[in-house]
Design a protein around this motif. Structure first.
Motif, PDB file in Angstrom:
ATOM      1  N   ILE A  46       1.017  -1.234   0.108  1.00  0.00           N
ATOM      2  CA  ILE A  46       0.263  -0.147  -0.029  1.00  0.00           C
ATOM      3  C   ILE A  46       0.884   1.226  -0.067  1.00  0.00           C
ATOM      4  O   ILE A  46       1.934   1.468   0.747  1.00  0.00           O
ATOM      5  N   THR A 107      -9.025   2.576  -3.064  1.00  0.00           N
ATOM      6  CA  THR A 107      -9.491   1.891  -1.831  1.00  0.00           C
ATOM      7  C   THR A 107     -10.956   2.313  -1.813  1.00  0.00           C
ATOM      8  O   THR A 107     -11.149   3.662  -1.985  1.00  0.00           O
ATOM      9  N   LEU A 135      -8.007  -2.280  -2.082  1.00  0.00           N
ATOM     10  CA  LEU A 135      -8.334  -2.476  -0.816  1.00  0.00           C
ATOM     11  C   LEU A 135      -9.710  -2.142  -0.412  1.00  0.00           C
ATOM     12  O   LEU A 135     -10.242  -1.064  -0.916  1.00  0.00           O
ATOM     13  N   SER A 168      -7.041  -6.763  -1.131  1.00  0.00           N
ATOM     14  CA  SER A 168      -6.691  -6.937   0.252  1.00  0.00           C
ATOM     15  C   SER A 168      -8.055  -6.257   0.781  1.00  0.00           C
ATOM     16  O   SER A 168      -8.765  -5.576   0.400  1.00  0.00           O
TER      17      SER A 168
END
Length: 317
Positions: A46, A107, A135, A168
């Motif tokens: 990340i 994300t 994410l 993730s």
């Protein structure tokens, strides 16, 4: 990784030893701008600095323009959320950039579960115009009414990771008791817990618990001591350190978090400010003593900018 950041290595204790999760300076980082990456507990990486679309930008055109400006200045970690209604504009900014999907770390966050986690993620992906997110976070623990329900939601999060639609998975705004609830049944640990974090809200022992469990810490609201939380006991040290390093006080606040091994998301509608972040933040690092002094001064005041309807005034978790 650019030479500008060759010595830029966020750590938990201010030393040159890498914080766990490790900072990676691999030759093929997810983000090729000025910022390195942290390796998560699932092996993915990340970028340590994100442009957070957040709740501050509410107009679709403003979101599109601000996110496009961030991309132009090397921010390829883009942080959005279902509840803030910014996913479509965020996806439009990615398309407008003309850059390949692989350049970005995207994300987004789950706010409610009307049917299933999979259905919620599919709806987010449709708004983003993407096949997957890097994410996916459970935005807040109050998405569940009982511990059993929270464990079920996490099991569904594990399933969307298995499907490949979320590379993730993690959580946001969880305190230790919420993490312990899902860890009791989890097959996959959260990769990260994204929390409001600044000198006036350091969350007690939460970061130590993250480290023990191999969970990374993400931060939002890092500039609160300069904005909604001002004035306060860190004002003078922020001013003196900004003068010392020839940067802004905002950049001192961001480095204070980064230099503890924390991935930071922030936002701005000013391209000049975004350019400054991209240019100056990788150029300096706070000393261990400076980090500690800011932390100690910050503990003299308690301020929470978000979820004040859930947590009592004196609750420092």
């Amino acid at each position: 990784m650019a030479s500008l950041v060759s010595s830029y290595r966020p750590t938990a204790n201010g030393t040159d030893a890498p914080y766990q999760p490790n900072v990676s300076n691999s030759n093929t980082p997810k983000q090729s701008g000025n910022f390195p990456t942290l390796k998560l507990n699932d092996g993915n990486e990340i970028p340590v600095f994100a442009f957070g679309v957040g709740s501050a930008l509410t107009n679709g055109e403003h979101i599109l323009n601000a996110t496009s400006a961030a991309i132009r200045n090397g921010f390829y970690h883009l942080d959005g959320a279902e509840v803030d209604g910014n996913e479509k504009a965020l996806g439009d900014a990615i398309k407008r950039s003309g850059l390949p999907r692989s350049q970005f770390f995207v994300t987004t966050k789950l706010w409610t579960v009307a049917t299933t986690v999979k259905a919620s993620l599919d709806a987010s992906l449709e708004r983003l115009g993407l096949d997957y997110v890097d994410l996916y976070l459970v935005h807040w623990p109050q998405v569940a009414k009982t511990p059993d329900q929270l464990q079920q939601i996490w099991a569904e999060m594990e399933a969307v990771k298995q499907s490949g639609k979320a590379r993730s998975i993690g959580v946001s705004n969880f305190v230790q008791e919420h993490l312990e609830t899902i860890l009791r049944t989890a097959k996959v640990k959260p990769a990260i817990n994204h929390v409001e974090f600044h000198p006036y809200l350091q969350h007690g022992n939460l970061l130590d618990f993250h480290r023990q469990q191999g969970i990374a810490t993400g931060a939002y609201g890092t500039l609160a001591p300069l904005r909604k939380g001002a004035p306060g006991p860190v004002d003078s040290i922020f001013t003196s350190l900004a003068r010392k390093y020839q940067v802004t006080e905002s950049e001192i606040a961001i480095r204070w978090a980064m230099d503890q091994g924390i991935a930071v998301a922030t936002t701005s509608t000013s391209e000049e400010r975004i350019q400054g972040y991209s240019r100056r933040i990788p150029s300096f690092k706070l000393s261990p003593d400076e980090i500690q002094e800011i932390s100690q001064l910050g503990r003299q005041k308690h301020f929470r900018g978000y979820f004040t309807d859930i947590y009592r005034d004196e609750d420092r978790r």
